[in-house]
Motif scaffolding. Structure first.
Motif, short mmCIF file in Angstrom:
data_model
loop_
_atom_site.label_atom_id
_atom_site.label_comp_id
_atom_site.label_asym_id
_atom_site.label_seq_id
_atom_site.Cartn_x
_atom_site.Cartn_y
_atom_site.Cartn_z
N GLU A 92 11.74 53.27 55.67
CA GLU A 92 11.75 52.23 56.70
C GLU A 92 12.73 52.55 57.83
N PHE A 93 13.83 53.24 57.49
CA PHE A 93 14.77 53.65 58.53
C PHE A 93 14.07 54.57 59.53
N VAL A 94 13.41 55.60 59.01
CA VAL A 94 12.77 56.58 59.89
C VAL A 94 11.67 55.92 60.72
N GLU A 95 10.88 55.08 60.09
CA GLU A 95 9.79 54.42 60.80
C GLU A 95 10.32 53.54 61.94
N THR A 96 11.35 52.73 61.65
CA THR A 96 11.88 51.83 62.67
C THR A 96 12.61 52.59 63.76
N PHE A 97 13.31 53.66 63.40
CA PHE A 97 14.02 54.48 64.37
C PHE A 97 13.05 55.04 65.41
N LEU A 98 11.94 55.60 64.94
CA LEU A 98 10.96 56.18 65.85
C LEU A 98 10.18 55.11 66.61
N ALA A 99 10.00 53.95 65.98
CA ALA A 99 9.35 52.84 66.68
C ALA A 99 10.20 52.36 67.85
N CYS A 100 11.50 52.29 67.66
CA CYS A 100 12.39 51.88 68.75
C CYS A 100 12.28 52.85 69.92
N SER A 101 12.12 54.13 69.63
CA SER A 101 11.98 55.12 70.70
C SER A 101 10.77 54.82 71.58
N ARG A 102 9.69 54.34 71.00
CA ARG A 102 8.47 54.08 71.76
C ARG A 102 8.67 53.02 72.84
N ILE A 103 9.61 52.12 72.63
CA ILE A 103 9.81 51.04 73.60
C ILE A 103 11.19 51.13 74.26
N GLY A 104 11.87 52.26 74.07
CA GLY A 104 13.14 52.47 74.74
C GLY A 104 14.28 51.63 74.21
N VAL A 105 14.10 51.04 73.04
CA VAL A 105 15.17 50.25 72.40
C VAL A 105 16.13 51.20 71.70
N VAL A 106 17.42 50.89 71.72
CA VAL A 106 18.45 51.81 71.23
C VAL A 106 18.97 51.37 69.87
N PRO A 107 18.67 52.12 68.78
CA PRO A 107 19.26 51.80 67.48
C PRO A 107 20.76 52.09 67.48
N VAL A 108 21.52 51.20 66.86
CA VAL A 108 22.97 51.37 66.71
C VAL A 108 23.26 51.51 65.23
N MET A 109 23.92 52.60 64.84
CA MET A 109 24.08 52.93 63.43
C MET A 109 25.32 52.28 62.81
N VAL A 110 25.11 51.25 62.01
CA VAL A 110 26.17 50.68 61.18
C VAL A 110 25.93 51.18 59.76
N LEU A 111 26.94 51.74 59.13
CA LEU A 111 26.75 52.36 57.82
C LEU A 111 26.69 51.32 56.71
N PRO A 112 26.01 51.62 55.61
CA PRO A 112 25.90 50.64 54.51
C PRO A 112 27.24 50.17 53.99
N ARG A 113 28.28 51.00 54.05
CA ARG A 113 29.57 50.58 53.51
C ARG A 113 30.39 49.74 54.47
N HIS A 114 29.95 49.60 55.71
CA HIS A 114 30.65 48.72 56.65
C HIS A 114 30.45 47.26 56.26
#
Length: 563
Positions: A92-114
């Protein structure tokens, strides 16, 4: 869709952009266009393998179009807006990451341990509109949906929580379930809107995180152009083949995973495999099950596998290349891994800000074990070793600060003028605050950090930020957080404290509980404690950490055992 503002982003200047395009370093290609090229040429080739899902390149492209259509049409996300990702290593991470690219939305990486402190800070810094978390699909011991809901309640910008949950699970209150986004009806309704979205590859495609002067993360914008440039060069350096299975062994939101492993594999059209549990047994079973070829574990993970009592029960012969770094890789670890698995070894020095320097799989073992090699694009990457004035270039063999500039490096922290002024020159050189030296053969050696940062198992811990929290403890009058050398993790954080009046003692458990209540991530919490009548000070009254570091052996009993 009209793009929103990227106020606070420092772009590449026009001259450098033009230069990098003309010289062929930048291909003016977005993340999803890399995917679509392979989907068109080889739609049936396996692209993504996860614990619960397997997708070909054609299927991955289709899935990302569905998700992009939902994000744009149903949630109204627009180009340049930000979405927080806090997910394990999953499809799901990979799918959503590439989906955001299609619409120019910028993923921000917060790590699971944060936890709360980091998540609230990142959402406030980036004005994120959505937050993507796992609910119950993957093993975890924390309520990430609850965390995201709490953060949403505190920030007006954050409108949507998207939860990854088991197929068929009940709808979550006030959450979008991931499965509901993956539906062709959204393409039928909003697909034209997605196709017509103009995504500028010179704009950020992802924001990574780094430590900050307050102990909270800085946001590092990476453009499609500079990141894809490094995907291509890392694939070339490591020798990634289309039939390889590449899998991240550290959290996928780390630059080490997302850039060097996932990105390199996508560029080459190889298979990305994901495993959410990163313990030795799971990784060994995973490698055997998927015939894993290419990965980037931390040195401690390699050591844990090499020393595992059941290592001989697993078939790990599919491994082709190991990349490792994040902390100094002990030469013996390199030598043992190469001997045991007959792999190529890329000993890497990397930063989310851009620098990627590594040995090559074909290098002599001595180079792989004792250096971090060369820049991944030596003809394009501008690399200097400078003196304390940041102007003088030092001679070969002299240790100094690493300064970089080029088509694969970022141009400034997001909305952080102070850090940018401190660490960038007017002509675009980034001063990394890392100490390296160039050998006569051109390979680089890493000596350490210039600032007060503890690197525990590849995670950066900014000591003053932890000190700022601990000083609020009622039993503590003064505190210094220092690094204890550790053979497994590189360094561990430890606290040296001066007790408040009336306090008789304090324990490591008390400090850990106190920091837990304040939302500080577990890996930042001190693992050793020493109490002194008073902390040493300089002539101007500052706590003198150098004096404490010189007494580490006396203050703390040396131990490499896990706590």
């Amino acid at each position: 869709m009209e793009p929103t503002s990227l106020a606070g982003y420092v772009p590449f200047d026009e001259e450098r952009q033009r230069q990098y395009v003309e010289e062929g370093y930048w291909r003016e290609t977005t993340f999803h266009e890399v995917l679509d090229e392979h989907a068109e040429a080889h739609p049936d080739r396996t692209a993504l393998v996860g614990p619960n899902r397997e997708l070909t390149y054609g299927e991955l492209a289709a899935s990302t179009r569905q998700i992009a259509s939902y994000l744009a049409g149903e949630l109204g996300l627009r180009p340049n807006e930000r979405v927080v990702f806090q997910l394990p290593n999953c499809s799901e991470f990979v799918e959503t990451f590439l989906a955001c690219s299609r619409i120019g939305v910028v993923p921000v990486m917060v790590l699971p341990r944060h936890r709360e402190a980091e998540a609230n800070h990142v959402v406030e810094l980036t004005d994120a509109r959505a937050y993507v978390v796992d609910h119950d699909r993957y093993p975890n011991r924390f309520d990430f949906v609850g965390l995201a809901d709490d953060v949403r309640a505190a920030h007006d910008s954050l409108e949507h929580v998207i939860a990854v949950t088991d197929d068929g699970a009940a709808e979550l209150d006030e959450c979008v379930t991931f499965g509901s986004m993956r539906d062709e009806r959204w393409v039928n309704t909003y697909g034209e809107q997605v196709v017509e979205t103009d995504v500028d590859p010179a704009n950020p495609g992802v924001m990574l995180l780094s430590g900050g002067t307050t102990g909270l993360p800085k946001a590092i914008p990476r453009t499609h152009n500079d990141y894809v440039f490094q995907w291509e060069r890392m694939a070339e350096v490591a020798g990634v083949e289309t039939d390889w299975i590449a899998f991240p062994s550290v959290p996928i939101g780390h630059n080490a995973s997302l850039n060097c492993i996932v990105g390199a594999a996508l560029w080459e059209g190889a298979t990305v495999a994901v495993e959410p549990v990163l313990k030795p047994e799971h990784l060994m079973d995973f490698i055997e099950r998927v015939d894993g070829s290419y990965t980037l574990p931390m040195p401690t993970q390699i050591l844990d596998i090499l020393d595992h009592p059941d290592v001989d029960e697993y078939d790990l012969t599919s491994l082709e290349v190991l990349v490792s770094g994040g902390q100094k890789v002990p030469p013996a670890v390199v030598e043992r891994a190469v001997e045991r698995w007959d792999v190529g070894f890329c000993n890497i020095f990397g930063m989310a800000e851009g620098p990627l320097i590594c040995s090559r799989p074909e290098d002599e073992l001595a180079v792989q074990a004792h250096t971090v090699g060369r820049p991944i694009a030596p003809e394009a990457d501008e690399v200097r070793i400078v003196g304390p004035d940041r102007e003088e270039n030092l001679d070969t063999g002299e240790a100094g600060e690493l300064a970089v500039r080029g088509p694969g490096y970022f141009t400034g922290y997001f909305r952080n003028d102070e850090e940018n002024a401190e660490n960038f020159s007017v002509d675009g050189w980034f001063f990394t605050e890392d100490v390296l030296a160039r050998r006569p053969d051109g390979n680089l050696e890493v000596y350490g950090r210039m600032k007060d940062t503890i690197i525990r198992g590849g995670e950066n811990i900014y000591a003053p930020g932890v000190e700022d929290e601990l000083i609020e403890h009622p039993k503590i009058a003064n505190v210094a957080v220092v690094a204890i050398p550790d053979d497994r993790l590189g360094e561990r954080p430890a606290a040296v404290v001066e007790l408040a009046e009336g306090a008789e003692d304090v324990s490591v458990d008390e400090l850990s509980s106190f920091l837990d209540e304040r939302g500080i991530a577990v890996f930042k919490r001190p693992e050793r404690l020493a109490v002194l009548p008073s902390l040493p000070r300089t002539e101007v009254g500052k706590i003198e950490k150098k004096a404490l570091e010189d007494r580490i052996g006396d203050l703390f009993e040396a131990s490499n055992d896990d706590q």
